[in-house]
Each structure stands twice: as structure tokens, then as C-alpha cells.
Design a protein around this motif. Structure first.
Motif, PDB file in Angstrom:
ATOM      1  N   GLY A 211      -7.315  -0.154   0.857  1.00 22.41           N
ATOM      2  CA  GLY A 211      -7.408   1.255   0.490  1.00 22.41           C
ATOM      3  C   GLY A 211      -8.559   1.543  -0.442  1.00 22.41           C
ATOM      4  O   GLY A 211      -9.210   0.644  -0.971  1.00 22.41           O
TER       5      GLY A 211
ATOM      6  N   ILE B 292      -1.106  -5.481  -1.439  1.00 16.87           N
ATOM      7  CA  ILE B 292      -2.371  -5.388  -2.160  1.00 16.87           C
ATOM      8  C   ILE B 292      -2.517  -6.651  -3.009  1.00 16.87           C
ATOM      9  O   ILE B 292      -1.646  -6.964  -3.810  1.00 16.87           O
ATOM     10  CB  ILE B 292      -2.402  -4.140  -3.062  1.00 16.87           C
ATOM     11  CG1 ILE B 292      -2.286  -2.874  -2.223  1.00 16.87           C
ATOM     12  CG2 ILE B 292      -3.673  -4.118  -3.896  1.00 16.87           C
ATOM     13  CD1 ILE B 292      -2.076  -1.629  -3.040  1.00 16.87           C
TER      14      ILE B 292
ATOM     15  N   ILE C  28       0.834  -1.210   0.000  1.00 20.07           N
ATOM     16  CA  ILE C  28       0.000   0.000   0.000  1.00 20.07           C
ATOM     17  C   ILE C  28       0.867   1.258   0.000  1.00 20.07           C
ATOM     18  O   ILE C  28       0.542   2.256  -0.629  1.00 20.07           O
ATOM     19  CB  ILE C  28      -1.025  -0.027   1.166  1.00 20.07           C
ATOM     20  CG1 ILE C  28      -2.176   0.930   0.894  1.00 20.07           C
ATOM     21  CG2 ILE C  28      -0.399   0.238   2.484  1.00 20.07           C
ATOM     22  CD1 ILE C  28      -3.169   0.461  -0.070  1.00 20.07           C
TER      23      ILE C  28
ATOM     24  N   VAL D 293      -7.988  -3.086  -3.218  1.00 18.73           N
ATOM     25  CA  VAL D 293      -8.164  -1.641  -3.278  1.00 18.73           C
ATOM     26  C   VAL D 293      -9.451  -1.368  -4.042  1.00 18.73           C
ATOM     27  O   VAL D 293      -9.680  -1.928  -5.112  1.00 18.73           O
ATOM     28  CB  VAL D 293      -6.976  -0.957  -3.994  1.00 18.73           C
ATOM     29  CG1 VAL D 293      -7.231   0.516  -4.200  1.00 18.73           C
ATOM     30  CG2 VAL D 293      -5.693  -1.160  -3.211  1.00 18.73           C
TER      31      VAL D 293
END
Length: 113
Positions: free
Chosen positions: A68, A26, A3, A47
Motif C-alpha cells: 500500500g 504488512i 492491510i 507500505v
């Protein structure tokens, strides 16, 4: 990619301070503006690419275990969204690009040989 490397790798802006979120790997990306769709289909450590710029997007990201959120189309980020992201440990990014452009670049970055 981690991230912490994400923003530089895709050329987008990070809106949360480093250390506020968990710097994890990720594993996937998911693009949707329908939060119930995200809850049912996004995968943990992914994400979210969306235009949804509000604290409910953070709540869904936290529920799913997303690393995220990328808010597209230069949408303004309200303070309560960023506050919620800090509390939940979710990284928030912002870009003038469309969700289509970001999703394509994320896919390409994750599938480099």
C-alpha cells in the motif's frame, strides 16, 4: 497487521475499495518522496509513506511489491492514480498527518509487544 486492518489501526482513510487490493500482511514501512529511492530500498509487502500523489507512485509500489501507499498532508488523489491502484491491486490511504507522524505511528504499531 493486515492491510485491511491498517487504516483503522492508524486512524487514516482508506481510498481503495476492499477487494480491490490483496489483503496481505504488512511486513515493513518506508518513507520517501524520491521514487528512485523507494525502488532501491523499500521492501516487498511494506507500505510507502509519502506525499507523492500520482500514478507513478503506484507503478513503483507495484514494481517493488508494496502492499500500500499512504499519501500524507491531505494531498488530493487524482483519478488516474486511483485507477492505476485498482489495476495493480495496491491499497491507497490518505491522511492529513505528515509523513513523519505516520511513519512513527506505523513503526510503533508494528513493534507492539
Amino acid at each position: 497487521m493486515r492491510i485491511s486492518e491498517f487504516a483503522a489501526s492508524l486512524g487514516i482513510d482508506m481510498e481503495t475499495a476492499q477487494g480491490v487490493y490483496e489483503d496481505r500482511e504488512i511486513s515493513s514501512g518506508y518513507s520517501s518522496d524520491l521514487l528512485s529511492d523507494v525502488m532501491g530500498n523499500a521492501k516487498a509487502d511494506g507500505v510507502l509513506v509519502t506525499v507523492q500523489a500520482h500514478k507513478n507512485a503506484v507503478a513503483v509500489a507495484s514494481l517493488v511489491g508494496l502492499a500500500g501507499i499512504v499519501v500524507c498532508n491531505s494531498r488530493p488523489l487524482p483519478a488516474d492514480m486511483l485507477d492505476a491502484a485498482r489495476v495493480e491491486g495496491v491499497a491507497v490511504f490518505r491522511t492529513p498527518e505528515t509523513a513523519f507522524e505516520v511513519a512513527g505511528r506505523l513503526w510503533a504499531a508494528m513493534h507492539k509487544p
